[in-house]
Design a protein around this motif. Structure first.
Motif, mmCIF file in Angstrom:
data_model
loop_
_atom_site.group_PDB
_atom_site.id
_atom_site.type_symbol
_atom_site.label_atom_id
_atom_site.label_comp_id
_atom_site.label_asym_id
_atom_site.label_seq_id
_atom_site.Cartn_x
_atom_site.Cartn_y
_atom_site.Cartn_z
ATOM 1 N N PRO A 50 1.218 -1.307 0.449
ATOM 2 C CA PRO A 50 0.191 0.464 0.128
ATOM 3 C C PRO A 50 0.956 1.403 0.306
ATOM 4 C CG PRO A 50 -0.062 -1.651 2.347
ATOM 5 C CD PRO A 50 0.623 -1.619 0.698
ATOM 6 N N SER A 51 2.105 0.636 0.606
ATOM 7 C CA SER A 51 2.934 2.909 0.367
ATOM 8 C C SER A 51 3.652 2.586 -0.998
ATOM 9 C CB SER A 51 3.847 1.779 1.122
ATOM 10 O OG SER A 51 4.899 1.255 0.489
ATOM 11 N N THR A 52 3.051 2.253 -2.078
ATOM 12 C CA THR A 52 3.370 2.156 -3.062
ATOM 13 C C THR A 52 2.433 2.031 -4.573
ATOM 14 O OG1 THR A 52 4.495 -0.296 -3.778
ATOM 15 C CG2 THR A 52 6.261 1.869 -2.679
ATOM 16 N N HIS A 53 1.254 2.013 -3.971
ATOM 17 C CA HIS A 53 0.129 0.966 -4.991
ATOM 18 C C HIS A 53 -0.892 1.911 -4.959
ATOM 19 C CE1 HIS A 53 3.326 -1.771 -5.512
ATOM 20 N NE2 HIS A 53 2.380 -1.856 -6.870
ATOM 21 N N ARG A 54 -2.106 1.715 -5.834
ATOM 22 C CA ARG A 54 -3.468 2.674 -4.562
ATOM 23 C C ARG A 54 -4.353 1.836 -6.257
ATOM 24 N NH1 ARG A 54 -2.342 7.610 -4.350
ATOM 25 N NH2 ARG A 54 -4.626 8.434 -5.208
ATOM 26 N N PHE A 55 -5.655 1.399 -5.455
ATOM 27 C CA PHE A 55 -6.607 0.697 -6.014
ATOM 28 C C PHE A 55 -8.311 2.030 -6.024
ATOM 29 C CE2 PHE A 55 -3.697 -2.199 -6.169
ATOM 30 C CZ PHE A 55 -3.700 -3.413 -6.847
ATOM 31 N N ASP A 79 -23.063 -7.728 -2.634
ATOM 32 C CA ASP A 79 -22.087 -7.977 -0.762
ATOM 33 C C ASP A 79 -20.987 -8.995 -1.750
ATOM 34 O OD1 ASP A 79 -24.985 -7.503 0.007
ATOM 35 O OD2 ASP A 79 -25.746 -10.017 -1.554
ATOM 36 N N LEU A 80 -20.600 -8.611 -2.792
ATOM 37 C CA LEU A 80 -18.794 -9.159 -3.025
ATOM 38 C C LEU A 80 -18.012 -7.864 -3.000
ATOM 39 C CD1 LEU A 80 -19.591 -11.026 -6.156
ATOM 40 C CD2 LEU A 80 -19.006 -11.754 -3.101
ATOM 41 N N GLN A 81 -18.460 -6.715 -3.711
ATOM 42 C CA GLN A 81 -16.962 -5.309 -3.045
ATOM 43 C C GLN A 81 -16.670 -5.780 -1.638
ATOM 44 O OE1 GLN A 81 -15.829 -4.233 -6.452
ATOM 45 N NE2 GLN A 81 -14.536 -3.421 -4.659
ATOM 46 N N PRO A 82 -17.837 -4.982 -1.598
ATOM 47 C CA PRO A 82 -17.900 -4.842 0.130
ATOM 48 C C PRO A 82 -16.935 -6.253 1.031
ATOM 49 C CG PRO A 82 -19.623 -4.333 -0.013
ATOM 50 C CD PRO A 82 -19.119 -5.115 -0.926
ATOM 51 N N LYS A 83 -16.770 -7.200 0.297
ATOM 52 C CA LYS A 83 -15.433 -8.279 0.949
ATOM 53 C C LYS A 83 -14.291 -7.758 0.651
ATOM 54 C CE LYS A 83 -18.709 -11.939 1.457
ATOM 55 N NZ LYS A 83 -19.600 -13.341 0.870
ATOM 56 N N ALA A 84 -14.364 -7.522 -0.880
ATOM 57 C CA ALA A 84 -12.665 -7.033 -1.974
ATOM 58 C C ALA A 84 -12.045 -5.938 -0.827
ATOM 59 C CB ALA A 84 -12.835 -6.524 -2.978
ATOM 60 N N ASP A 85 -12.752 -5.303 -0.775
ATOM 61 C CA ASP A 85 -12.877 -3.741 0.604
ATOM 62 C C ASP A 85 -12.409 -3.831 1.463
ATOM 63 O OD1 ASP A 85 -13.965 -2.058 -1.938
ATOM 64 O OD2 ASP A 85 -15.498 -1.949 -0.602
ATOM 65 N N SER A 86 -13.129 -4.828 2.164
ATOM 66 C CA SER A 86 -12.321 -5.061 3.759
ATOM 67 C C SER A 86 -10.449 -5.603 3.461
ATOM 68 C CB SER A 86 -13.322 -5.843 4.231
ATOM 69 O OG SER A 86 -13.316 -7.798 3.574
ATOM 70 N N ILE A 87 -10.174 -5.820 2.560
ATOM 71 C CA ILE A 87 -9.008 -7.076 2.521
ATOM 72 C C ILE A 87 -8.233 -6.414 1.574
ATOM 73 C CG2 ILE A 87 -7.608 -8.692 0.469
ATOM 74 C CD1 ILE A 87 -10.330 -10.299 0.361
ATOM 75 N N PHE A 88 -8.402 -5.042 1.009
ATOM 76 C CA PHE A 88 -7.868 -3.889 1.317
ATOM 77 C C PHE A 88 -7.024 -3.444 2.125
ATOM 78 C CE2 PHE A 88 -7.905 -4.821 -3.196
ATOM 79 C CZ PHE A 88 -7.249 -4.482 -4.270
ATOM 80 N N SER A 123 -8.092 -4.113 5.528
ATOM 81 C CA SER A 123 -7.500 -4.926 6.232
ATOM 82 C C SER A 123 -5.791 -4.852 6.055
ATOM 83 C CB SER A 123 -7.828 -6.136 6.685
ATOM 84 O OG SER A 123 -8.981 -6.364 7.136
ATOM 85 N N GLY A 124 -5.743 -4.852 4.299
ATOM 86 C CA GLY A 124 -3.786 -4.614 4.551
ATOM 87 C C GLY A 124 -3.060 -3.297 4.406
ATOM 88 N N GLY A 125 -3.503 -2.525 4.820
ATOM 89 C CA GLY A 125 -3.144 -1.319 5.245
ATOM 90 C C GLY A 125 -3.279 -0.252 3.937
ATOM 91 N N TYR A 126 -4.104 0.021 2.812
ATOM 92 C CA TYR A 126 -4.648 0.535 2.400
ATOM 93 C C TYR A 126 -5.158 1.509 3.144
ATOM 94 C CZ TYR A 126 -2.657 -1.573 -1.854
ATOM 95 O OH TYR A 126 -1.623 -2.133 -2.614
ATOM 96 N N ASN A 127 -5.774 2.711 2.467
ATOM 97 C CA ASN A 127 -6.984 4.148 3.845
ATOM 98 C C ASN A 127 -7.353 4.892 2.220
ATOM 99 O OD1 ASN A 127 -4.942 5.954 2.940
ATOM 100 N ND2 ASN A 127 -3.156 5.083 4.912
ATOM 101 N N GLU A 128 -7.719 6.200 2.992
ATOM 102 C CA GLU A 128 -8.482 6.919 2.095
ATOM 103 C C GLU A 128 -7.394 7.030 1.054
ATOM 104 O OE1 GLU A 128 -7.643 8.692 5.256
ATOM 105 O OE2 GLU A 128 -9.079 7.271 4.902
ATOM 106 N N GLU A 129 -5.991 7.456 1.110
ATOM 107 C CA GLU A 129 -5.350 8.174 0.153
ATOM 108 C C GLU A 129 -5.186 7.308 -1.084
ATOM 109 O OE1 GLU A 129 -1.758 9.818 2.240
ATOM 110 O OE2 GLU A 129 -2.546 10.588 3.842
#
Length: 302
Positions: free
Chosen positions: A234-239, A254-263, A265-271
């Motif tokens: 997440p320090s070098t990528h954006r989605f 119901d599927l996209q929110p599950k994908a969102d939670s993975i990102f 939880s993996g350190g991604y944020n609003e930036e």
């Protein structure tokens, strides 16, 4: 003398106005050892110059991006118009867009379906998927899944060509993948497989079911398991992800929110991560055209 000087200035001004237009170039038969030869369309921004370096966006389903008169459904993304407007308003950096035509109904699903998650499925499931039909005449997978080959084509053949023929910023932080539906799948997969090549992706109406039902469907979990193990730094990528609520997009609620939670939880944020829901939007190019400015500003904001 003054009269001729004024005429010369007018001619120079007119010539300069012509340069103010973006342009669309074409490679009608790009040859590859990894995939079938195909058309490539290259958008160059206004005032493109070899003295300036540009980020590059690689977009799938290239025949649907620029000209509605040549598409199967009379719709288009309007990529050139949207880019021109955002650049004119100083909302994004000038960028090159490379539109990669898909391989048609025979190859689109096999080339865009992420291969490693597909191969993680059990053999019975894989065999059943290869027997699914899109219509009476056409299987959903007319060929074996070959998205790893498709990505090699982009990374090892197309990108080196673009970087040599045009004035590009070739590093990952300036190289992106963008697609919708199956194109959304191959976009997140491409960044995950080649995080040292691509710095981010925009995945519109990502087709997490892989097929056309969510009942007793193990495919989304295969994608999510793959993501958990292969999430780019997440320090070098954006989605960017999004989805609508009508037609095929109804399957994603119901599927996209599950994908969102993975990102998240993996350190991604609003930036470096953005996921949006568009109430009432359907699964088509008109909908993607209306919101394309959002992921473009997210990826290449001024």
């Amino acid at each position: 003398m003054n009269r001729y000087f004024i005429i010369l200035l007018l001619l120079l001004y007119i010539g300069g106005c012509k340069e103010d237009k973006s342009s669309l170039q074409s490679v009608d038969l790009f040859t590859s050892k990894f995939v079938e030869d195909r058309t490539i369309k290259i958008y160059l921004p206004p005032f493109y110059s070899s003295e300036e370096k540009y980020p590059v966006i690689y977009m799938h389903d290239g025949q649907m991006l620029f000209d509605s008169t040549t598409t199967w459904n009379g719709q288009e993304w309007g990529v050139d118009e949207t880019m021109d407007e955002l650049i004119s308003n100083d909302e994004i950096r000038k960028a090159i867009v490379v539109g990669i035509w898909n391989g048609g109904s025979k190859l689109r699903h096999p080339e865009y379906f992420p291969q490693k998650p597909f191969e993680s499925l059990d053999s019975i499931t894989i065999d059943s998927l290869y027997h699914l039909k899109r219509s009476e005449e056409l299987f959903l997978f007319e060929e074996k899944v070959q998205s790893d080959q498709y990505l090699k084509f982009i990374v090892d053949e197309l990108k080196p060509y673009i970087d040599s023929a045009y004035s590009t910023l070739s590093d990952p932080s300036n190289t992106f993948l963008v697609g919708s539906s199956m194109g959304g799948l191959i976009s997140f997969y491409g960044v995950s497989e080649y995080p040292y090549v691509f710095g981010g992706a925009a995945c519109l109406s990502t087709h997490w079911p892989g097929v056309f039902t969510i009942e007793n469907n193990p495919i989304p979990d295969a994608f999510f398991t793959y993501l958990e193990s292969n999430l780019p730094n997440p320090s070098t990528h954006r989605f960017y992800f999004d989805y609508g609520t009508e037609t095929l997009d109804m399957l994603y609620q119901d599927l996209q929110p599950k994908a969102d939670s993975i990102f998240l939880s993996g350190g991604y944020n609003e930036e470096n991560f953005l996921s949006k829901k568009f109430e009432g939007d359907a699964h088509n190019e008109n909908a993607w055209r209306m919101r394309l400015h959002i992921p473009l500003k997210f990826l290449i904001a001024k």
